[in-house]
Design a protein around this motif. Structure first.
Motif, mmCIF file in Angstrom:
data_model
loop_
_atom_site.group_PDB
_atom_site.id
_atom_site.type_symbol
_atom_site.label_atom_id
_atom_site.label_comp_id
_atom_site.label_asym_id
_atom_site.label_seq_id
_atom_site.Cartn_x
_atom_site.Cartn_y
_atom_site.Cartn_z
ATOM 1 N N GLU A 1 -4.460 -0.245 9.410
ATOM 2 C CA GLU A 1 -4.248 -1.601 8.928
ATOM 3 C C GLU A 1 -5.367 -2.553 9.358
ATOM 4 O O GLU A 1 -5.723 -3.481 8.636
ATOM 5 C CB GLU A 1 -2.922 -2.171 9.442
ATOM 6 N N ASP A 2 -5.943 -2.289 10.527
ATOM 7 C CA ASP A 2 -6.930 -3.232 11.069
ATOM 8 C C ASP A 2 -8.334 -3.025 10.511
ATOM 9 O O ASP A 2 -9.258 -3.735 10.882
ATOM 10 C CB ASP A 2 -6.991 -3.095 12.597
ATOM 11 N N VAL B 1 -9.215 -2.675 7.089
ATOM 12 C CA VAL B 1 -9.283 -2.833 5.630
ATOM 13 C C VAL B 1 -10.650 -3.236 5.126
ATOM 14 O O VAL B 1 -11.155 -2.707 4.147
ATOM 15 C CB VAL B 1 -8.309 -3.934 5.152
ATOM 16 N N ASP C 1 -1.825 -1.305 0.889
ATOM 17 C CA ASP C 1 -1.235 -1.670 2.174
ATOM 18 C C ASP C 1 -0.318 -0.571 2.693
ATOM 19 O O ASP C 1 -0.335 -0.208 3.866
ATOM 20 C CB ASP C 1 -0.444 -2.976 2.043
ATOM 21 N N GLU C 2 0.462 -0.049 1.757
ATOM 22 C CA GLU C 2 1.401 1.011 2.099
ATOM 23 C C GLU C 2 0.663 2.210 2.708
ATOM 24 O O GLU C 2 1.045 2.746 3.749
ATOM 25 C CB GLU C 2 2.088 1.425 0.803
ATOM 26 N N LEU D 1 -2.392 2.253 3.980
ATOM 27 C CA LEU D 1 -3.057 1.899 5.236
ATOM 28 C C LEU D 1 -2.065 1.999 6.395
ATOM 29 O O LEU D 1 -2.396 2.474 7.471
ATOM 30 C CB LEU D 1 -3.631 0.486 5.145
ATOM 31 N N ASN D 2 -0.837 1.566 6.146
ATOM 32 C CA ASN D 2 0.206 1.708 7.150
ATOM 33 C C ASN D 2 0.455 3.165 7.472
ATOM 34 O O ASN D 2 0.561 3.552 8.626
ATOM 35 C CB ASN D 2 1.519 1.101 6.629
ATOM 36 N N ALA E 1 -10.439 -0.529 1.795
ATOM 37 C CA ALA E 1 -9.442 -0.886 0.787
ATOM 38 C C ALA E 1 -9.907 -0.485 -0.611
ATOM 39 O O ALA E 1 -9.133 0.080 -1.391
ATOM 40 C CB ALA E 1 -9.161 -2.384 0.843
ATOM 41 N N ARG F 1 -2.640 -3.703 -4.648
ATOM 42 C CA ARG F 1 -2.715 -4.243 -3.290
ATOM 43 C C ARG F 1 -1.571 -3.724 -2.428
ATOM 44 O O ARG F 1 -1.772 -3.301 -1.298
ATOM 45 C CB ARG F 1 -2.708 -5.773 -3.331
ATOM 46 N N SER F 2 -0.354 -3.725 -2.999
ATOM 47 C CA SER F 2 0.777 -3.304 -2.175
ATOM 48 C C SER F 2 0.698 -1.806 -1.877
ATOM 49 O O SER F 2 1.020 -1.360 -0.780
ATOM 50 C CB SER F 2 2.103 -3.661 -2.852
#
Lengths: 586, 356
Positions: free
Chosen positions: B130-131, B133, B121-122, B124-125, B99, B117-118
């Protein structure tokens, strides 16, 4: 079939591009770009170069010019050298230095190689502890083995008979003492060279039916050859430039290092001190150049494809290894043990009751506890200022864009101290900083000049450690940073420094320990208010207070051991908390 | 999901690069359109990485101009240019979590915490991590590290994405998988992308256009199909895929002489005088049973390469060795065996012709 037309592409833009700034003056464009935003770093490295020039080059120059001047400061050419020659100094001191250093080198490299072999090629237990003991001498001032040898083999020594009537005061003592304190240096170089052996080479030798002896000569020794050469040069330089051991145990046996001291402190003949310094500088420089030359030829033989060598189970070989380690271990224990014991004996050899009498330094000359306090301050200052200076400069050199000539110049200036013996450096500091015309001659005789001198004296090795650590980082970190809008400074603080923490701790310890134990560079420079513990050992020994001298030497060693312990704990903590950075979870 | 960013147009005009006296790049002109994926392909030392580094501003050109969109970036330092870069080594910061690595560029530009942060996340998707981070780079596989590097480069939504041999550190299987993944991601985001590679298969599979480079010059620019089917030079012909070369001397018009035979070409000769080299792909040579074809030869060796058989044939009367690819069924029909005779035709529409 449409043929490729090289003219097609260049045609489009040829009219746009014929502006002189881009076409006819390519170098100018490059220069403009190179300086945009980068001159700050170049300016900083220029400052670094200037600092080192002030600390190394300028004092050395003053020393060289002093050697060709008479006492009144007039140029006399090589007259001083001729005078030194005719006084017989060459025959005695120069050749004495050479053969004593040569013989010590042979002995140390031989012992260190045996020890390194036993540690890396056998499966002896407790190798971690053994390594620890073998490098112990590095924590002691070089005066300690000399004092210890006096207790062991001196006129009232416990093992005097073992010498069959020979005198310890002289070459025998110098060689034994030198072997003690230079051994860890040789061992560490050889361990580095031999730790990374390629197991495939050994398997190939076995597959080709080579016996252990042939494997040793065809695989082990060639693999360690650069280490052997490097260790030899390092030990030779250390011994020939060392002053502590011959001063304490040399007796009437003249070597260059003690000769400088006598000329300057004893007879106040500064220009003759400069002459001897130049003579001492020569072999040290030669060894330095030769070592650099050999290192350049050395290429990494341990590649990513190599498989680390794992010694097989072999009781007989383990026994041989143990046999090879034993004499060195016994010698180290004997020297340190004797010094500790002697420091607690009330009055050698008449009253062997143990007491703390010798640690009551206030009763003796030499500066007492104040000197110890000064030493602590000086070592801490050296450590903090030195580590910051070394790392910042190494970072500028390795990780910022710099013109090549500037990095070349800086590399030269930072390695130069390796070739300058401490005594020579100290003497040149007198000439340079104590000169009435020097605007900063106010620092003469203060703790500050002692720090500067010590940082300079030990700059090269610290610099190499820092550079190695910085080189190991991915070369593209700064490029990635720039593409992500982060300045080099931000990358330095968020990435580079955290990753270099182990190396920073190593450099800090190295500077602290050397600042505590060094004698040679500082013996000319301390003033009335800046006496040092290591110099106090020397002065107490000279005054005949040999037991308190031993006590002070032990105190210094103990302080360094504590520092090493703290550093070890810090490293352990750093290593543990950064483990996820280095290895997977599997 | 991430909004489609407008990739920028890149124009390279007359770029030269000298290292001392060595000319690494000579008068490079190239225009890359918005949203395009362009591969720089060439052997090592051809200048492709140097060109990429000049585009990034990590290396400075000795002459020439660079425009990104309407901006002249020729003299701008990397920080003032708008690009993301992925290196061969990935250069992930080992002391930061996945991250933090991805957020690095966002924090540089002072983006508020919540938005960082958002955005992380975006991304990582987007790259399917996602798993992971909280993990550090060293705890990830090579392919996963690759994806983190990609996400980190894409986080600030650059107009230009530069990939320096991004797949060469991975093993074959992961490489093939990531190839299509990167391509899809690039299409989805519409970011203009330049990828440097020495792997021709990779370039042909991924690129909209391939730039073939050699010795500091561009040999050819074209779609993968053009590059393969119409190589502009003997170098391109030999570098991409396999190629047989046949030395010949020109006669009049479109006729050439090979050994003691004459051949009619469908295209005009590249130059009126001097020797020419004919070239033909191994799969374009037409094998026939003995007695049927124009050329007679002897099978010297057969390499079984799975889907096809690489046949080494010696044409005795012209002293020429050819390599021909045959599918196993035809091979059986022709009764190919080492030492046996064989006939073949060189279809004139498959013959390329280069100045020697």
């Amino acid at each position: 079939m449409p043929e490729y037309d090289p003219g097609k592409h260049s045609m489009i833009d040829s009219q746009v591009l014929s502006t002189p700034a881009t076409r006819n003056w390519p170098a100018l464009v490059e220069l403009r770009r190179k300086f945009a935003g980068r001159w700050v770093f170049s300016l900083l490295l220029v400052t670094g170069c200037a600092i080192l020039t002030l600390l190394v080059l300028a004092p050395l120059y003053t020393l060289l010019s002093k050697s060709v001047e008479n006492r009144a400061g007039e140029f006399v050419g090589l007259e001083n050298f001729a005078h030194y020659l005719s006084s017989g100094g060459i025959e005695s001191a120069f050749f004495n230095s050479l053969w004593v250093a040569g013989l010590s080198t042979l002995v140390v490299v031989f012992l260190a190689f045996m020890a390194a072999w036993a540690l890396t090629r056998t499966r002896l237990p407790f190798t971690g502890w053994i390594r620890g003991v073998l490098v112990l001498p590095i924590l002691a001032p070089s005066l300690l083995p000399a004092i210890s040898l006096v207790y062991l083999f001196g006129n009232q020594g416990v093992l005097k008979d073992w010498l069959f009537g020979a005198e310890i005061y002289g070459p025998i003592g110098i060689i034994m003492g030198s072997c003690f304190w230079t051994f860890p240096h040789a061992l560490m170089i050889l361990l580095t060279a031999m730790d990374n052996a390629d197991g495939r080479h050994y398997e190939a030798a076995t597959a080709l039916k080579a016996g252990p002896w042939r494997t040793f000569w065809t695989v082990t020794v060639p693999g360690a050859r650069y280490g052997l050469v490097s260790a030899a040069f390092v030990v030779f330089t250390l011994v020939i430039t060392d002053f502590g051991v011959p001063k304490v145990i040399g007796g009437q046996f003249d070597v260059l290092a003690t000769d400088i001291y006598k000329q300057v402190i004893g007879q106040q003949k500064f220009e003759m001190g400069a002459v001897v310094s130049v003579l001492l500088l020569l072999p040290a420089m030669l060894a330095f150049i030769a070592d650099r030359y050999v290192q350049r030829k050395q290429s990494a033989s341990f590649t990513a494809r190599s498989v680390p060598y794992k010694p097989s189970q072999d009781r007989k070989r383990d026994a041989v290894g143990a046999l090879m380690l034993t004499p060195t271990l016994v010698f180290i224990f004997a020297i340190i043990g004797m010094a500790i014991y002697a420091s607690f004996v009330t009055f050698w050899p008449y009253n062997l009751d143990l007491s703390l009498n010798n640690y009551q330094f206030g009763r003796m000359d030499g500066g007492g506890w104040g000197a110890y306090g000064n030493s602590l301050q000086m070592a801490l200052g050296t450590m903090v200022i030195g580590t910051i200076l070394v790392f910042f400069n190494a970072w500028l050199m390795e990780r910022t864009p710099q013109p090549r000539f500037l990095t070349g110049l800086f590399q030269f200036l930072s390695l130069l101290p390796l070739a300058v013996p401490g005594l020579v450096l100290g003497l040149s500091y007198i000439f340079f900083f104590n000169h009435p015309d020097n605007p900063i001659n106010g620092i003469y005789g203060t703790l500050f000049i002692l720090m500067l001198c010590t940082i300079t004296h030990f700059y090269a090795v610290s610099h190499l450690t820092a550079v190695t650590a910085l080189k190991q980082l991915d070369q593209e970190f700064e490029a990635v940073g720039e593409s992500l809008n982060a300045s080099r400074w931000r990358v330095l603080f968020t990435v580079t420094l955290p990753l270099c923490l182990p190396a920073i701790l190593d450099v800090a310890l190295y500077l602290f320990v050397n600042a505590m134990t060094t004698v040679s560079a500082v013996v000319f420079l301390y003033g009335h208010d800046s006496q040092l513990a290591s110099v106090a050992v020397l002065n107490m020994d000279e005054a005949g207070d040999i037991a308190p001298a031993a006590a002070m030497a032990i105190l210094i060693t103990a302080t360094c051991a504590v520092a090493k312990l703290i550093q070890g704990l810090l490293r352990f903590w750093v290593d543990r908390s950064t483990r996820p950075w280095r290895q997977g979870t599997e | 999901m991430s909004q489609k960013t407008q990739g920028s147009r890149l124009e390279i005009q007359g770029v030269d690069k000298f290292f001392g006296d060595f000319c690494a790049l000579k008068n490079i002109d190239l225009t890359i359109e918005p949203g395009e994926l362009v591969c720089f392909l060439g052997p090592s030392g051809c200048g492709k990485t140097t060109l990429l580094r000049i585009i990034a501003g990590l290396e400075c050109q000795s002459g020439g101009l660079l425009h990104q969109g309407d901006t002249d970036i020729s003299l701008k330092p990397p920080r003032d240019r708008d690009f993301g870069i992925v290196f061969q080594s990935y250069a992930l910061f080992p002391n930061m979590t996945v991250a933090d690595n991805i957020a690095y560029g966002l924090r540089s530009i002072g983006m508020p915490k919540a938005r960082v942060r958002s955005r992380v996340d975006e991304l990582l998707n987007l790259v399917g991590l996602e798993d992971h981070v909280r993990k550090y780079p060293a705890q990830l596989s090579g392919g996963q590290q690759q994806r983190v590097a990609l996400a980190r480069a894409l986080a600030p939504s650059p107009g230009l994405l530069l990939l320096d041999e991004p797949l060469s550190a991975l093993d074959a299987k992961v490489r093939h998988h990531l190839r299509s993944e990167i391509r899809n991601l690039q299409k989805q985001l519409g970011v203009t992308t330049i990828m440097v590679t020495h792997d021709q298969e990779e370039a042909l599979a991924m690129a909209d256009r391939v730039v073939v480079m050699n010795n500091g010059v561009i040999e050819q620019v074209g779609t993968p199909l053009e590059i393969y089917q119409q190589p502009a030079s003997a170098f391109v012909a030999s570098f991409i895929g396999a190629m047989n070369f046949i030395d010949s001397s020109p006669l009049n018009g479109q006729r050439v002489k090979v050994g003691n035979r004459e051949l009619e070409l469908v295209r005009p000769l590249p130059s009126a005088e001097g020797a020419v080299r004919l070239a033909i792909r191994p799969e374009d040579v037409h094998l026939l049973p003995c007695g049927d074809g124009e050329w007679e030869g002897e099978v010297r060796a057969l390499d079984y390469l799975g889907a096809f058989i690489r046949t080494h044939i010696r044409l005795n009367d012209v002293e020429l060795d050819l390599v021909v690819d045959v599918d196993p069924r035809s091979a059986r029909r022709l009764g190919l065996c080492v030492g046996g005779g064989i006939c073949l035709n060189l279809p004139s529409d498959a013959l390329h012709c280069f100045a020697a």
